[in-house]
Scaffold this active site. Structure first.
Site, PDB file in Angstrom:
ATOM      1  N   GLU A 224       0.840  -1.191   0.000  1.00 19.85           N
ATOM      2  CA  GLU A 224       0.000   0.000   0.000  1.00 19.85           C
ATOM      3  C   GLU A 224       0.879   1.247   0.000  1.00 19.85           C
ATOM      4  OE1 GLU A 224      -2.913  -0.213   3.116  1.00 19.85           O
ATOM      5  OE2 GLU A 224      -3.915  -1.937   2.241  1.00 19.85           O
TER       6      GLU A 224
ATOM      7  N   ARG B 183      -0.794   8.726   9.664  1.00 19.84           N
ATOM      8  CA  ARG B 183      -0.725   7.273   9.833  1.00 19.84           C
ATOM      9  C   ARG B 183      -0.358   6.582   8.529  1.00 19.84           C
ATOM     10  NH1 ARG B 183      -4.295   2.968   8.902  1.00 19.84           N
ATOM     11  NH2 ARG B 183      -6.032   4.317   8.336  1.00 19.84           N
TER      12      ARG B 183
ATOM     13  N   HIS C 289      -9.089   9.983   3.952  1.00 18.64           N
ATOM     14  CA  HIS C 289      -8.817   8.927   2.981  1.00 18.64           C
ATOM     15  C   HIS C 289      -9.074   9.510   1.599  1.00 18.64           C
ATOM     16  CE1 HIS C 289      -8.742   5.189   0.808  1.00 18.64           C
ATOM     17  NE2 HIS C 289      -8.328   4.578   1.890  1.00 18.64           N
TER      18      HIS C 289
ATOM     19  N   ARG D 212      -1.164   9.010   1.926  1.00 21.42           N
ATOM     20  CA  ARG D 212      -2.555   9.465   1.826  1.00 21.42           C
ATOM     21  C   ARG D 212      -2.717  10.977   1.848  1.00 21.42           C
ATOM     22  NH1 ARG D 212      -5.487   5.126   5.874  1.00 21.42           N
ATOM     23  NH2 ARG D 212      -5.353   3.387   4.421  1.00 21.42           N
TER      24      ARG D 212
ATOM     25  N   HIS E 197     -11.020   9.970   7.624  1.00 25.55           N
ATOM     26  CA  HIS E 197     -10.826   8.521   7.715  1.00 25.55           C
ATOM     27  C   HIS E 197     -10.232   8.045   9.036  1.00 25.55           C
ATOM     28  CE1 HIS E 197     -10.239   4.462   6.358  1.00 25.55           C
ATOM     29  NE2 HIS E 197      -8.935   4.544   6.450  1.00 25.55           N
TER      30      HIS E 197
END
Length: 529
Positions: free
Chosen positions: A115, A382, A239, A286, A347
């Site tokens: 990811e 994060r 997100h 992100r 998110h």
């Protein structure tokens, strides 16, 4: 007033709460209190997976470095090392509980995906519904344990502290909670030698969020009122890719779609815009991707952008994303043949209640684990798939510390009953509904992905007006679930705005046009009650 006494009270029935309860139950009687149904929390919604070093070429140092880079230098290195080094063992325990991780090829035990922000393939997953599989396994283990009592439909109002009713800062021992029973509307008391907050984040402070409806920052607000320090609330992760659909709210399109080759495109022209913003393109962290989408939407006056993976083979897409494929097909979108309309949405809450490596808060008897905390793991942003991991490692750490120090945790004293003698039933529910909508709207408009001091000051002004209104209302009427949540939402909105105004730089998820550069030194924002 009904009173219930256990050894330990766990608030929250997601990954952090159930992990703590299962580890505690070998030694003591545990009550797990859920606000709604046991599976209503964020854990069950997690699509992506869990990050851990499991590939031969991967290293702890690499996972640590990726986490620190994503966190923009604000992470606590000791916390990152602690979590990363405990990750493989946490995955093994989940597998032992029956979580059916996707199997790998000939020479690997599990299939690993990659990811954004990760330098290796290190995400174990169960198709694209990892959280649901984890939730089911943990619930089954908890239900089978005679020392665990699962109590749904209990909306916690406040922590019970030393001399309940007075303000404490770091001194008041926590003995449990007052909670409102959704079914009866009555307030009940739950006491124990230790209490664990595992209440999740504060996503519902925002108009658009991937978080479940119950993510109203309850644990953060309760801990703040009781006297705990709260840290880094300005770092709200958005997100990048939430489905844009007027009928279906909060449906997340997992990061892994980009990880497996999905492109972000401008709808009219089909222009792939991420390479214009970052050399990592769609695999950038992100915050970078969310800001790029936000920029293009505002610049071009769009409602959404396109996420397209239709150039990959049809079978590959169906095999990797079966749940997303089926869900979208039901809405008339075939992701194997056409792009998906997406917008950013709140998110993850990177800030929260300050805890140490044992999950201890500032208040004796009170522990916390998971998204409700600021453990030092995430820093200013994060890294994908580190969130479930934090729940397992800290849920276990809190349980371990409670068991090791059991003799030092005193029995609860007699607690004052909940006083309803001076309140009446509400006759103005419209106020609660209106204020709830207003908070989420101004937080989205003024305290969103891109901020300015002027917008933040406007938000601060609105918070103060609403806060006074809600406190007056709370003082006059019987507590009800919506009122409890509204009170917590406004408290958390206040903490987010205060933290954002305090940070005079752009770092990680906090991006302000008035201070676009990053300062040389990374310093946590810490609010003290």
């Amino acid at each position: 007033m009904a009173e219930h006494t256990y050894d330990v009270i766990v608030i929250g029935s997601g990954a952090a709460g159930l992990t703590a309860a299962i580890n505690l139950a070998e030694h003591c009687r545990v009550a797990v209190i859920a606000k709604g149904a046991l599976s209503d929390g964020s854990t069950a919604w997690a699509q992506g997976g869990i990050a851990a070093v499991l590939e031969p070429g991967d290293t702890f140092d690499s996972h640590i470095e990726d986490t620190m880079v994503a966190g923009a230098g604000l992470n606590n290195r000791a916390t990152v090392e602690f979590v990363v080094e405990n990750a493989p063992a946490a995955i093994e325990r989940l597998a032992a509980l029956g979580v059916p991780f996707n199997p790998g090829g000939e020479d690997e035990r599990w299939h690993l995906t990659r990811e954004g922000g990760h330098s290796h393939r290190r995400i174990v997953h169960v198709d694209d519904a990892t959280g649901w599989a984890v939730q089911q396994a943990l619930e089954a283990a908890a239900k089978a344990n005679p020392n665990i009592t699962l109590i749904p439909d209990m909306v916690v109002i406040d922590l019970v502290t030393g001399r309940h009713g007075e303000r404490y800062s770091g001194e008041g021992h926590v003995w449990g909670v007052y909670a409102c029973n959704r079914r009866t509307g009555r307030v009940e008391l739950f006491t124990g030698r230790a209490t664990i907050l595992a209440t999740g984040g504060a996503g519902r402070t925002y108009l658009y969020s991937t978080a479940p409806r119950g993510a109203t920052g309850d644990g953060i607000a309760m801990a703040w009122r009781a006297g705990c320090r709260i840290s880094n609330m300005e770092f709200m992760q958005f997100h990048p890719t939430c489905l844009y659909n007027l009928e279906v709210k909060n449906f997340l399109i997992t990061e892994a779609v980009r990880g497996e080759g999905g492109h972000l495109l401008i709808p009219e022209t089909g222009h792939r815009f991420m390479p214009d913003f970052d050399s990592r393109a769609e695999l950038a962290p992100r915050d970078v991707v969310a800001r790029a989408i936000d920029h293009e939407i505002k610049r071009l006056g769009l409602d959404y952008v396109h996420l397209d993976i239709s150039h990959r083979p049809e079978e590959f897409v169906k095999e990797h994303f079966p749940n997303i494929y089926e869900k979208l097909l039901g809405l008339g979108i075939d992701m194997t043949k056409e792009p998906i309309p997406v917008v950013p949405a709140q998110h993850y809450t990177c800030g929260g209640v300050v805890v140490d490596l044992d999950g201890r808060t500032d208040l004796p008897g009170l522990y916390a684990a998971g998204e409700v905390t600021q453990s030092g793991l995430h820093g200013a942003n994060r890294l994908a798939s580190n969130s479930l991991l934090e729940c397992f490692v800290f849920g276990e750490a809190a349980a371990r510390h409670i068991i090791a120090n059991w003799e030092d945790l005193p029995e609860p004293p007699p607690i004052r009953p909940w006083d309803e003698s001076r309140v009446t039933d509400s006759d103005e529910e419209v106020i609660v509904a209106h204020n709830w909508r207003e908070i989420r709207r101004f937080m989205w408009d003024y305290v969103g992905i891109v901020r300015t001091t002027k917008r933040l000051e406007r938000a601060a002004h609105r918070v103060q007006l609403l806060r006074q209104e809600v406190e007056d209302y709370y003082g006059n009427f019987r507590v009800a679930p919506d009122l409890i949540e509204l009170r917590n939402l406004i408290e958390v909105a206040n903490l987010i705005v205060r933290s954002a105004l305090h940070r005079k730089e752009s770092r990680g998820l906090h991006y302000t046009l008035d201070y676009p550069t990053t300062l040389p030194q990374a310093i946590d924002t810490i609010l003290v009650p």
